[in-house]
Enzyme design. Structure first.
Site, PDB file in Angstrom:
ATOM      1  CG  ASP A 264     -11.892  42.445  23.477  1.00  0.00           C
ATOM      2  OD1 ASP A 264     -11.565  43.576  23.888  1.00  0.00           O
ATOM      3  OD2 ASP A 264     -12.286  41.540  24.235  1.00  0.00           O
ATOM      4  CD1 TRP A 265      -5.891  46.384  23.040  1.00  0.00           C
ATOM      5  CD2 TRP A 265      -7.157  48.023  23.907  1.00  0.00           C
ATOM      6  NE1 TRP A 265      -5.066  47.442  23.290  1.00  0.00           N
ATOM      7  CE2 TRP A 265      -5.804  48.464  23.827  1.00  0.00           C
ATOM      8  CE3 TRP A 265      -8.113  48.880  24.410  1.00  0.00           C
ATOM      9  CZ2 TRP A 265      -5.408  49.724  24.257  1.00  0.00           C
ATOM     10  CZ3 TRP A 265      -7.722  50.144  24.851  1.00  0.00           C
ATOM     11  CH2 TRP A 265      -6.389  50.565  24.757  1.00  0.00           C
TER      12      TRP A 265
END
Length: 718
Positions: A264-265
């Site tokens: 994820d980011w």
């Protein structure tokens, strides 16, 4: 390009080119108008000098930008490996559908499949090839803002709806230019974040993981999803981004996943504040060893892997495995044959907000809305004078969180929807949190001139979604004050509620004569509200997440376990049992609940002998009759309770459901086949099987109501 050619291409790549393929940055680095390098993007190091070897980008894009970026990239990339374009198409691209939690309330996988199909057509026309969707995190805490991205509290529905969205995005041929590769998220257990706080710790027993949280991810992968995203959270102390047991043992070895794993980011470098990595090098090593193949929006791989691979030559094999999966994904999407996938500005213009897409959005919104209360107020008729008051009376911000490419200016407001259906309506827009006294006086004047009061209430879009956690999930004080003022007029009150999560509604239910839960309904939301309140459409939505009386009940979900002192068995005991002293144990509105303008009656369950075995399923039927004046849709739900098992089992567990359409006075027989596998669960040895013995089988309109019979599993052995 076949597997042999991909392997040959990998042999031509330098180590740095491999690491580049494993790095993802935003389109802002390619000067896309409107794309912003915010948050961790502003801390990215050395990206500019490496941007012609990165393997993928995410973020804002249109057809013109995509064509330019891909053309420039291929001119600079030594081996001519095309770039991948990814984004968050969560509930629509430009045509925005209801938020996923709302879509799940349709209880109709075809609705999810159709919305994903439209989303893919529009996003692919703009140049995207991958979407970070569906999210199949099981959720039981409405304080967590991201419940709006999920499909609720039941694993069966999560798996079915997640699979349906994968099928809609990908079809059966990713080579087609109007498809998107689906990325399932967030693996694993993100929906169980402690206290409902985003990015927070998750601690789950193996039995809870296997029985409740893992099955939906597996079912979405079985539908063919080509990517999986690791979650932000720690799982039992180990961050998912560095969790070898989760990403290798479960995902790769047990489930046989052969697609691409992405972080994820910013999550790779977040291993440092998690406290399991001391440096970027530690974070890169742990993530790579666990199996993260694409690092989203941090540069630990670029910074550290060249030296790490010198020190630890065995890591080179990990690089090759990761790049192989990435290149296979590009091949599956047809990018080596056509790096542009047929994108053109003309095609984009034709597909975006196509009238058929808007029609699909209107239908989806109608099927997603849930009628929670109706004391013979709805449907309205055109002779009635309506006072439409509240923050959502004429508000275009109906798209909801994660509608990143949607434009509120394309949305239909509630006022517009009612006017287009010929209703006599006067409206007054208010603030959502602070309503001035002068505005309240205007509301009173409007109410005095009306026959029916329609209050359009709810939470702001930014109050839910990612980082939208709230300790109190009730409506703002001034909205409730408006409701009390309206109630004092003694006229019928209809509340239309806009939200991205379950809301505390005890006071609303006390004063309102009707409550329509519209969620965040998307581009065609105003039309859909009007369709329902005027009776053009009969509401059929059913809740997929329980609505509490009070935040203090959380988590409150239908499929809880009994205790040794269950309150419903100790009615004579006033204190020493499982209960609250100040609110009920049960939800205000339970899972599966929803009203319509029809009244459905249920006959007796016919379960034949009531016995089944592994080799001989049980056929069960029930008759359902529409006693109301309107044709309508009923969702007939089947639950079980395993009375004696190796471990405590839920008081009710959904195993099947069927939607039927009935005309007034019509009766239909609904048939189910109950197999031994449907009665099973993961035992303490983590093996899936059913326990021979008695089960309670319940069939009804929701998780709280229905008739029951006893059935018996004779044997679970084939």
């Amino acid at each position: 390009m076949n597997t042999t050619q991909i392997e040959a291409l990998i042999k031509q790549m330098t180590r740095m080119e491999k690491i580049g393929q494993m790095t993802q940055i935003t389109t802002s680095f390619f000067n896309v108008d409107g794309a912003k390098a915010t948050g961790t993007a502003s801390r990215m190091k050395d990206v500019e000098q490496h941007k012609w070897i990165v393997g993928s980008v995410l973020g804002k894009l249109d057809a013109k930008s995509m064509l330019r970026i891909q053309r420039d990239y291929l001119q600079h990339n030594r081996l001519g490996i095309p770039l991948l374009f990814m984004t968050d198409v969560v509930h629509g691209y430009k045509t925005i559908f209801p938020v996923p939690l709302a879509l799940s309330c349709s209880w109709n996988p075809d609705v999810l499949r159709r919305t994903a199909r439209v989303s893919a057509v529009e996003a692919a026309a703009a140049g995207f090839q991958v979407t970070f969707s569906p999210m199949v995190d099981l959720v039981r805490d409405p304080r967590w803002g991201r419940v709006m991205e999920s499909f609720g509290e039941d694993r069966l529905l999560l798996g079915q709806f997640g699979a349906a969205m994968v099928e809609g995005y990908q079809t059966d041929d990713l080579q087609q230019s109007d498809t998107l590769a689906a990325c399932v998220k967030h693996f694993a257990g993100y929906g169980a974040a402690e206290g409902g706080k985003d990015y927070n710790t998750v601690d789950l027993s193996p039995l809870s993981l296997y029985n409740d949280y893992l099955p939906p991810y597996q079912q979405a992968l079985q539908a063919g999803a080509r990517l999986m995203m690791a979650a932000f959270n720690t799982l039992n102390g180990v961050p998912a981004t560095a969790n070898t047991w989760l990403l290798q043992h479960i995902l790769r070895e047990q489930w046989g996943f052969d697609g691409t794993l992405i972080s994820d980011w910013g999550a790779v470098k977040e291993l440092i504040p998690h406290g399991v990595a001391a440096s970027s090098a530690d974070a890169a090593r742990l993530s790579l060893q666990a199996g993260i193949e694409i690092e989203m929006m941090t540069t630990a791989y670029i910074e550290a892997l060249p030296e790490l691979c010198e020190q630890h030559p065995e890591l080179e094999q990990k690089l090759d495995e990761a790049v192989k999966h990435i290149l296979q994904l590009k091949q599956e999407l047809g990018l080596f044959d056509d790096p542009y996938r047929g994108v053109s500005e003309a095609r984009e213009q034709e597909m975006i907000l196509h009238p058929n897409h808007r029609h699909a959005a209107r239908e989806a919104a109608v099927q997603s809305m849930v009628l929670l209360k109706n004391q013979q107020v709805l449907p309205l008729n055109s002779t009635q004078k309506l006072a439409l008051i509240g923050p959502y009376a004429d508000n275009r911000h109906l798209l909801g969180p994660w509608s990143v490419d949607g434009d509120p200016q394309h949305a239909v407001t509630v006022l517009e929807g009612l006017q287009q259906q010929g209703m006599q309506v006067q409206s007054l827009s208010t603030d959502d949190s602070h309503i001035e006294e002068e505005v309240l006086h205007q509301a009173i004047e409007l109410i005095q001139q009306s026959d029916v009061i329609l209050l359009a209430l709810g939470e702001r879009e930014e109050w839910s979604g990612e980082a939208g956690s709230r300790a109190h999930i009730g409506l703002p004080h001034d909205q409730l004050k408006l409701l009390r003022i309206a109630a004092a007029a003694g006229k019928p009150i209809v509340v239309v509620l806009f939200a991205g999560r379950p809301i505390e509604l005890e006071e609303v239910a006390r004063y309102a004569d009707a409550i329509l839960l519209a969620w965040f309904p998307g581009t065609e939301g105003g039309h859909a509200v009007a369709d329902i309140v005027t009776g053009r459409c009969n509401p059929s939505g059913r809740l997929t997440m329980s609505f509490p009386y009070h935040s203090g009940q959380i988590p409150v979900h239908y499929n809880h376990l009994n205790t040794g002192r269950p309150a419903h068995l100790l009615t004579q005991e006033k204190r020493y049992k499982t209960q609250y002293l100040d609110v009920p144990n049960e939800a205000l509105y339970p899972f599966g609940y929803g009203l319509g303008y029809s009244e459905f009656g249920y006959g007796n369950i016919d379960a034949g002998t009531g016995e089944l075995s592994a080799n001989c399923p049980l056929h069960v039927s029930i008759s359902v009759t529409n006693h109301g004046p309107y044709a309508g849709c009923e969702t007939v739900q089947v639950y079980i309770h395993d009375r004696v098992a190796e471990i405590a089992r839920p008081v009710r567990e959904l195993i099947a459901y069927e939607q039927i359409q009935l005309n007034p006075g019509e009766t239909a027989q609904v048939d189910y086949t109950i197999s031994a596998d449907m009665l099973g669960y993961y035992h303490t040895d983590l093996q899936y099987r059913a326990d021979p013995g008695e089960f309670e089988l319940i069939i009804g309109p929701d998780s709280r109501h229905g008739s029951s019979v006893t059935i018996r599993l004779l044997s679970n052995e084939t």
